[in-house]
Enzyme design. Structure first.
Site, PDB file in Angstrom:
ATOM      1  N   ALA A  43       0.858  -1.196   0.000  1.00  0.00           N
ATOM      2  CA  ALA A  43       0.000   0.000   0.000  1.00  0.00           C
ATOM      3  C   ALA A  43       0.883   1.230   0.000  1.00  0.00           C
ATOM      4  CB  ALA A  43      -0.903   0.004   1.232  1.00  0.00           C
ATOM      5  N   LYS A 105      10.070   4.056  15.463  1.00  0.00           N
ATOM      6  CA  LYS A 105      10.484   4.305  16.860  1.00  0.00           C
ATOM      7  C   LYS A 105       9.622   5.360  17.531  1.00  0.00           C
ATOM      8  CE  LYS A 105      13.063   6.704  13.857  1.00  0.00           C
ATOM      9  NZ  LYS A 105      13.726   6.410  12.619  1.00  0.00           N
ATOM     10  N   GLU A 129      12.999  -4.593  15.398  1.00  0.00           N
ATOM     11  CA  GLU A 129      14.467  -4.492  15.336  1.00  0.00           C
ATOM     12  C   GLU A 129      14.922  -3.249  14.569  1.00  0.00           C
ATOM     13  OE1 GLU A 129      17.008  -6.909  16.714  1.00  0.00           O
ATOM     14  OE2 GLU A 129      17.762  -4.886  16.446  1.00  0.00           O
ATOM     15  N   GLU A 190      17.039  15.256   6.830  1.00  0.00           N
ATOM     16  CA  GLU A 190      15.755  15.531   6.175  1.00  0.00           C
ATOM     17  C   GLU A 190      15.647  17.033   5.895  1.00  0.00           C
ATOM     18  OE1 GLU A 190      13.509  13.096   5.673  1.00  0.00           O
ATOM     19  OE2 GLU A 190      14.761  11.617   6.672  1.00  0.00           O
ATOM     20  N   LYS A 205      14.600   6.229  20.478  1.00  0.00           N
ATOM     21  CA  LYS A 205      15.350   4.961  20.463  1.00  0.00           C
ATOM     22  C   LYS A 205      15.848   4.604  21.873  1.00  0.00           C
ATOM     23  CE  LYS A 205      16.709   5.855  15.677  1.00  0.00           C
ATOM     24  NZ  LYS A 205      17.698   6.557  14.843  1.00  0.00           N
TER      25      LYS A 205
HETATM   26  N1  HSE Z   1      17.129   9.793  11.054  1.00  0.00           N
HETATM   27  C1  HSE Z   1      17.822   8.690  11.631  1.00  0.00           C
HETATM   28  C2  HSE Z   1      19.312   9.008  11.750  1.00  0.00           C
HETATM   29  C3  HSE Z   1      17.727   7.421  10.840  1.00  0.00           C
HETATM   30  O1  HSE Z   1      19.768  10.052  11.289  1.00  0.00           O
HETATM   31  O2  HSE Z   1      19.999   8.182  12.301  1.00  0.00           O
HETATM   32  C4  HSE Z   1      16.501   6.642  11.093  1.00  0.00           C
HETATM   33  O3  HSE Z   1      16.363   6.277  12.435  1.00  0.00           O
END
Ligand code: HSE
Length: 436
Positions: A43, A105, A129, A190, A205
């Site tokens: 999807a 996460k 994981e 990003e 995390k």
């Molecule tokens: N944005 C995260 C990082 C990767 O820069 O490690 C995905 O968890």
């Protein structure tokens, strides 16, 4: 045995990596799992791209509900991200009796308690994981490999974007904003890198690792979160002069009073292996009472490293799907009825060492005033660095490293130091972990 049918929600970088690795290593994976694992349905809102990425071999739909409600699907992989629609779909999949694999996460750290309760009641697995440190099998290590141990602490470089930025700042002496732009141009960060640079991603995390390390509920709301946006290039340099590197660490520690759960820039002795983890790599150091320290290193993001973790979960579920729920590995490492209510400590109660930088007048008695304030609060000094004032300047930087103390003591000391007439501006405070 008939193939296990998988429905994939979201086919971006990790989704297409999962499709490709599953196809490429199909034979080996089937020999390990005992059954073939087949992505039967995808999807994605971008149907055309999804068809292209799956070479037209898989049924593609734009409504994820068609996947979670399809009785032929055994396992749903959620790779949408965020906590809105992803949460609804995961809960629907569980309610429909499907096992779930997720890399999300943010979702688990904030809504994990509700999700795992629902999964427990329904007797399905939720595997994650890929949610922590990408391709590094740290969940498996904590939940199974280290199961004999009383975990004492975990310290991890668990965000690649910020580790890349800190590595570049140190290597090239650049400031934060310059390197952030480079990281975005290179595709590491990003377009909106807020969760990475503000430490939120690492805190999600760390929250998950704390939960499975100590058998406590997910408590992201109690985590202390400080990113790297205010870190100055001069502090990276001074730390280096003193034999330390600055890393954004996710830290969780068991103490007699409760659990520390915090993310912040941290000085680490440069001789530690983890201090030498550079670029976008991740590493997690775990201290167990029986095994001592163990270190896990690898790629924390990217298509195939993260697919490696997603597929490991698919294989685990495939192997265990026919086992009674009570004979499976518990979602959060500890049996659900044995989850403990150890408190997460407020930041004022955590114990660590500190790096303090202050801008002072270079005249007799200034240092004595500062050290008296520290001594009065029983804060012991470990090392000190005083820079020569620049040409024609009468002020200079003093850097002090302390031994361990409670955060509330250091805050009280900083207030008093900032009130001295000979000290200009704010005292810069960074935390320091020996990790020994
Ligand atoms: N944005 C995260 C990082 C990767 O820069 O490690 C995905 O968890």
């Amino acid at each position: 045995m008939k193939p296990i049918k998988v429905g994939l929600l979201g086919i971006g970088t990790v989704g297409s990596g999962t499709f490709n690795v599953l196809k490429r290593n199909q034979e080996e994976i089937t020999r390990r799992a005992g059954r073939s694992i087949e992505i039967a349905m995808v999807a994605d809102l971008n149907i055309e791209r999804a068809r292209e990425l799956t070479n037209g071999e898989v049924e593609v739909v734009n409504d994820a509900n068609l996947v979670v409600n399809n009785p032929d699907i055994d396992i749903v992989i959620e790779l949408i991200g965020g906590y809105g629609i992803a949460k609804d779909l995961v809960l629907k999949a569980i309610a429909n009796g499907k096992h779930v694999v997720t890399a999300n996460k943010a979702l688990l750290a904030t809504h994990g308690n509700e999700i795992f309760k629902a999964a427990q009641e329904k007797g399905v697995m939720v595997a994650f994981e890929a949610a922590v440190a990408g391709g590094i099998p740290i969940i498996k290590a904590l939940r199974e490999g280290l199961t004999a141990n009383r975990i004492q602490w975990i310290a991890g470089i668990i965000n690649g974007t910020t580790n890349f930025i800190l590595s570049e700042m140190r290597d090239k002496g650049l400031d934060f904003n310059t390197v952030l732009k480079q990281a975005q141009a290179l595709g590491y960060a990003e377009a909106d890198p807020t969760f990475d640079i503000e430490g939120v991603d690492a805190a999600h995390k760390a929250t998950i690792m704390a939960s499975i390390a100590y058998g406590i509920p997910m408590q992201f709301d109690k985590a202390y979160v400080e990113g790297i946006t205010k870190l100055e290039a001069s502090d990276i340099r001074y730390a280096e002069d003193l034999g330390y590197r600055i890393k954004l660490l996710g830290i969780t520690k068991r103490t007699p009073e409760g659990i520390e759960l915090r993310v912040h820039p941290t000085l680490i002795p440069e001789k530690r292996l983890i201090a030498n983890v550079e670029g976008a790599m991740n590493a997690v150091l775990v201290q167990g009472d029986a095994v001592g320290a163990t270190l896990y290193y690898g790629k924390g993001a990217g298509a195939e490293p993260t697919a490696s973790a997603v597929i490991a979960d698919l294989v685990d579920i495939t192997r265990l799907a026919t086992a009674d729920p009570e004979h499976r590995v518990p979602h959060l490492a500890f049996q659900p009825a044995a989850i403990s209510d150890l408190p997460i400590l407020p930041m004022s109660e955590i114990v660590t060492s500190y790096y303090l930088r202050m801008h002072v007048e270079d005249k007799p008695g200034v240092l004595a005033d500062v050290t008296r304030i520290l001594a009065d609060l029983s804060i012991s000094i470990d090392a000190m660095l005083q820079k020569e004032p620049g040409e024609g300047e009468t002020r200079t930087d003093i850097i002090i490293l302390t031994h361990q103390t409670k955060e509330k003591n250091i805050i009280a000391a900083i207030e008093k130091i900032e009130a001295l007439a000979t000290v200009t501006g704010s005292v810069i405070k960074l935390r320091l972990e020996e990790l020994s």
